[in-house]
Scaffold this motif. Sequence first.
Motif, short mmCIF file in Angstrom:
data_model
loop_
_atom_site.label_atom_id
_atom_site.label_comp_id
_atom_site.label_asym_id
_atom_site.label_seq_id
_atom_site.Cartn_x
_atom_site.Cartn_y
_atom_site.Cartn_z
N THR A 1 26.86 -8.60 -12.89
CA THR A 1 26.13 -7.61 -12.10
C THR A 1 25.90 -6.40 -12.99
N GLY B 1 23.26 -2.98 -9.45
CA GLY B 1 23.66 -3.95 -8.43
C GLY B 1 22.86 -5.23 -8.45
N ASP C 1 30.46 -9.34 -5.58
CA ASP C 1 29.47 -8.28 -5.70
C ASP C 1 29.89 -7.04 -4.93
N ARG C 2 29.01 -6.03 -4.89
CA ARG C 2 29.36 -4.75 -4.27
C ARG C 2 29.63 -4.85 -2.77
N SER C 3 29.01 -5.84 -2.13
CA SER C 3 29.21 -6.01 -0.69
C SER C 3 30.51 -6.73 -0.36
N THR D 1 30.88 -9.93 -1.18
CA THR D 1 30.55 -11.36 -1.16
C THR D 1 31.07 -12.02 -2.43
N GLU E 1 20.64 -7.83 -1.04
CA GLU E 1 21.03 -7.19 0.23
C GLU E 1 20.32 -7.81 1.41
N ARG F 1 19.43 -10.88 1.63
CA ARG F 1 19.72 -12.32 1.65
C ARG F 1 18.45 -13.13 1.39
N ALA G 1 18.85 -6.37 -6.58
CA ALA G 1 19.79 -5.84 -5.59
C ALA G 1 19.14 -5.80 -4.21
N LYS G 2 17.84 -5.52 -4.16
CA LYS G 2 17.11 -5.48 -2.89
C LYS G 2 17.10 -6.85 -2.23
#
Length: 214
Positions: free
Chosen positions: A83, A87, A37-39, A41, A106, A108, A102-103
């Motif tokens: 995705t 996101g 993903d974008r982070s 992970t 982020e 978790r 996405a919220k």
Amino acid sequence: MLLPETPGDSLQFIHHRSNPSVPSSISSDRVRSVLKDRSGTLWVGTYSGLDKMNPSNRKFEVVAPIPNDPTSLSNKNVRSFATDQKGNLWISTFGGLNFLSAKNLEARNYQFQVFGPDPDNPVSMTNAQGGQLMLDSRNYLWMATFFGHHFIDLETFLDEPTFRWIGTNRNLPHTYTTCTYEIDSITHWIGTVNGLAKMRYNPKPSKPPPYLKV
């Protein structure tokens, strides 16, 4: 056919195996899909749950279904990921289509919105056994299943959950589909258990029919 080695080639494998005595190991050695993903992970779909690996410590954390919790992952057999442009994470399992915002991703907070078959809803999934996911250039998410090829319009889906699906009545070789590949905005390849189909789909400006009966 084996690829020949050439001077200067560098090929190295690091194996990650399931080990019941190590909680941070991968949950199963049977891996179906992988996505980053974008982070950064790494998400891994297995036959025993949804695994996520933190790139900084390379430890796996398992996100598994929780009995009687409708916001948990719908099934431990995770088949595919996608995705979207915002996101959000979409996950196909043998229990339907799972959505993680996405919220929540982020934060978790692994509370999912789950979409599956509903006999009283003609625009729900035809069956729960989801397969490969593919996001195309029109912002449609395509999903292979055991009974019909599904697609949803991500621009409107969360406000009005509508699955459209295609079957043999539209000249698809078989209702058991396995994959989708986009050639251009109106042309896709669809893999089935009874052959490969090239599909041209160009929706009219008005809203296309939501339910394509198999």
